[in-house]
Design a protein around this motif. Structure first.
Motif, short mmCIF file in Angstrom:
data_model
loop_
_atom_site.label_atom_id
_atom_site.label_comp_id
_atom_site.label_asym_id
_atom_site.label_seq_id
_atom_site.Cartn_x
_atom_site.Cartn_y
_atom_site.Cartn_z
N UNK A 82 31.41 47.76 42.05
CA UNK A 82 31.46 46.87 42.60
C UNK A 82 32.73 46.34 42.49
N UNK A 83 33.18 45.15 43.83
CA UNK A 83 34.04 45.18 43.58
C UNK A 83 34.48 43.25 43.36
N UNK A 84 34.55 43.83 41.57
CA UNK A 84 34.46 42.35 40.82
C UNK A 84 35.00 40.95 40.92
N UNK A 85 36.39 41.45 41.52
CA UNK A 85 37.25 40.47 42.04
C UNK A 85 36.45 39.66 43.16
N UNK A 86 35.29 39.66 43.88
CA UNK A 86 34.72 38.69 44.66
C UNK A 86 34.14 37.60 44.34
N UNK A 87 33.94 37.97 42.60
CA UNK A 87 33.08 36.90 41.57
C UNK A 87 33.80 35.84 41.51
N UNK A 88 35.46 36.23 41.42
CA UNK A 88 36.23 34.67 41.69
C UNK A 88 36.24 34.37 42.86
N UNK A 89 37.11 34.98 43.91
CA UNK A 89 37.95 35.36 44.65
C UNK A 89 36.88 35.70 45.74
N UNK A 90 35.82 35.08 46.55
CA UNK A 90 34.38 35.21 47.85
C UNK A 90 35.20 35.25 48.86
N UNK A 91 35.96 34.44 48.79
CA UNK A 91 36.60 34.24 50.37
C UNK A 91 37.84 35.45 50.74
N UNK A 92 38.22 36.16 50.02
CA UNK A 92 38.51 37.83 50.13
C UNK A 92 38.17 38.49 51.12
N UNK A 93 36.35 38.27 51.09
CA UNK A 93 36.12 38.92 52.81
C UNK A 93 36.55 37.84 53.54
N UNK A 94 36.55 36.75 53.30
CA UNK A 94 37.18 35.82 55.04
C UNK A 94 38.51 36.64 55.13
N UNK A 95 39.32 36.74 53.86
CA UNK A 95 41.07 37.07 54.40
C UNK A 95 41.10 38.77 54.89
N UNK A 96 40.72 39.15 53.72
CA UNK A 96 40.95 40.45 53.96
C UNK A 96 39.43 41.29 54.03
N UNK A 97 38.21 41.52 55.45
CA UNK A 97 37.09 42.03 55.20
C UNK A 97 37.65 43.12 54.81
N UNK A 98 38.04 44.11 55.31
CA UNK A 98 38.65 45.53 55.29
C UNK A 98 39.13 46.18 54.83
N UNK A 99 39.81 45.74 54.35
CA UNK A 99 41.10 45.97 52.37
C UNK A 99 40.27 45.05 51.02
N UNK A 100 40.96 44.24 51.00
CA UNK A 100 40.80 43.53 49.71
C UNK A 100 39.06 42.93 49.59
N UNK A 101 38.49 43.05 50.63
CA UNK A 101 37.24 41.95 50.45
C UNK A 101 36.03 43.01 50.74
N UNK A 102 36.71 44.56 50.33
CA UNK A 102 35.45 45.68 49.75
C UNK A 102 34.01 44.88 49.05
N UNK A 103 33.01 45.70 49.27
CA UNK A 103 31.62 45.18 48.59
C UNK A 103 31.52 46.24 46.99
#
Lengths: 132, 373
Positions: A82-103
């Motif tokens: 799971x993309x643990x970075x999303x716990x601290x930076x959920x906005x990655x999904x807004x910024x880069x939904x097809x890349x760094x915002x993977x789930x």
């Protein structure tokens, strides 16, 4: 306004994307259209490693200021990352939904399920129809 | 769905429109967080035309309102407004509203949008049944438009479009004046915890004021703000939302409205409230912040030591504090700041702690902000 939906992956009618790694695993996330509808994503609940999922079952939860939305698994399988970075930076999904915002990354049990999903142009047609 | 006179402007501005209690209202124009922070740092303009206005006129108006309102309005001056509760016989909150004294024997009640019809019917019923023949009650909602202008720059902006001096206008006071050349009522009040104004003008001219304010506010960073940010702003400021945090099954003493109940006068609901006051309440609405990851939402359950103990009435991510905050009903024993409990978020429990309200307080308060309203 919208980003181009990449052609290297498949899409669901629930606005998830899934990319086939070719080794029996897939990576999933939500589409640009979905993040745009949610706007400010402020919280992501990630699945535990080892969780077994089926299509149309919630694999994660994304929350905006106003709303709570399930992310459905596009395939049957097991969560292996799971993309643990999303716990601290959920906005990655807004910024880069097809890349760094993977789930999450899943190990597929029924790879043939991918064939039933939409390609990029099919997904775009689906969104266009949904908006009318 | 009902539409405010500003509906087409919201659509043109690209707002996302939702059904808010039968009204087509903008929930956001760009982003809730962005709009929230704009209101805190500069200024925001809100379409509040959906709210209700009920006028109470006539020689019996004062006695009538003393009979239906929990608040003692004796001593209220023309140009002053007061927050009050309209209580049921059982002491429940039928509505929370503001009372403007416009002139001798002329009051205006500003109600929630969702409760206006109910309030109006109730007031007419009480008037008839209790024989208040010297009172005229009229629903003015369709004639009146309302805008809220909120935020630290709101006074600078509003002053540009009206001749009357705003500086001397005190908190929870209003003037009957002109904005542009339009007759208007301007009060220093609002629902965001910021300095700001509520502006009332004829329904068919409110659009002119909206347009001119947005224009005058460009240099100050003014933006139109949707209901999404209105909700996070009010919650950070510890203000309740009718229908979410309170309703007719809730009494003023259980929420933070004990201070607007005056038991020394007679009013509908008084006896029930006196009984509750002397016996003490069993549950209380408290503010909490999440200790563990997760956002509590309306309807989530509160647990203490594994047992169900209460319910969340409001919860969100606070854009200013950047953490999860909320309001919940808990037993009085759990209502003291510092107390911890758990909230069930989907299939797990997450710890939360009771904190004093408000969650957010403006650092440099407007001079009149801290006095009792």
């Amino acid at each position: 306004m919208s980003k181009v939906n990449p052609t290297d992956r498949k899409y669901t009618r629930e606005h998830e994307w899934v990319i086939d790694n070719g080794d029996g695993t897939v990576v999933i996330g939500i589409t640009d259209h979905a993040q745009e509808l949610l706007t400010d994503i402020v919280f992501v609940e990630l699945p535990e490693i080892g969780k077994q999922v089926k299509p149309m079952e919630a694999v994660a939860v994304v929350e905006s200021v106003k709303s709570v939305s399930d992310v459905y698994s596009p395939v049957t399988g097991e969560v292996i990352e799971a993309n643990q970075k999303l716990e601290q930076n959920p906005e990655l999904i807004n910024q880069d939904p097809y890349g760094k915002g993977w789930i999450a990354k899943l190990k597929m049990k029924q790879p043939e399920e991918l064939q039933a999903l939409l390609d990029a142009s099919g997904y775009e047609a689906f969104i266009a129809a949904e908006q009318h | 769905m009902n539409k405010t006179p500003l509906y087409s402007r919201h659509v043109a501005l690209g707002a996302r429109i939702i059904d808010f209690g039968g009204w087509a209202m903008p929930v956001q124009y760009t982003s809730v967080i962005e709009e929230h922070l704009t209101t805190r740092s500069a200024a925001g303009l809100f379409d509040i035309c959906h709210m209700g206005e009920i006028d109470v006129n006539g020689t019996g108006a004062f006695y009538f309102l003393q009979h239906v309102l929990s608040r003692n309005i004796d001593g209220q001056k023309i140009g002053q407004m007061k927050l009050s509760v309209l209580a049921t016989e059982e002491g429940g909150i039928m509505d929370d509203l503001t009372v403007y004294l416009l002139g001798e024997n002329h009051y205006r009640l500003v109600t929630n949008a969702s409760t206006k019809d109910k309030d109006y019917a109730w007031l007419l019923k009480v008037k008839d049944e209790k024989g208040f023949s010297q009172v005229e009650i009229t629903d003015e909602t369709d004639n009146i438009g309302k805008l809220d202008l909120q935020g630290p720059r709101s006074e600078d902006i509003l002053q540009q479009v009206m001749p009357a001096n705003l500086h001397s206008l005190k908190y929870y006071h209003f003037i009957q004046t002109q904005v542009l050349n339009i007759p208007a009522i301007v009060s220093r009040s609002g629902y965001t915890g910021e300095n700001g104004f509520e502006i009332y003008a004829p329904h068919d001219r409110i659009g002119e004021i909206w347009d001119r304010l947005l224009q005058a506010g460009v240099d100050y960073g003014l933006k139109p703000i949707g209901l999404g940010a209105r909700d996070t702003l009010r919650l950070e400021s510890g203000m309740m939302l009718y229908g979410n945090d309170m309703d007719e099954t809730t009494t003023p003493y259980e929420v933070v409205y004990g201070w607007i109940v005056n038991l020394e006068k007679d009013f509908i609901g008084r006896d029930a409230l006196e009984k509750q006051f002397s016996g003490g309440v069993k549950r209380k609405l408290v503010g909490f912040t999440m200790w563990e990851r997760g956002i509590a939402r309306h309807g989530y359950k509160v647990f203490k030591d594994g047992l169900e103990a209460g319910i969340v009435t409001s919860g969100t991510h606070s854009p200013t504090l950047e953490k999860a905050i909320g309001l919940a009903f808990v037993p009085v024993e759990l209502s003291k700041p510092g107390t911890t409990f758990d909230i069930q978020i989907r299939n797990h429990l997450a710890a939360a702690q009771v904190v004093s309200l408000p969650f957010y307080k403006k650092e440099k308060q407007y001079a009149f902000f801290n006095i009792f309203i």
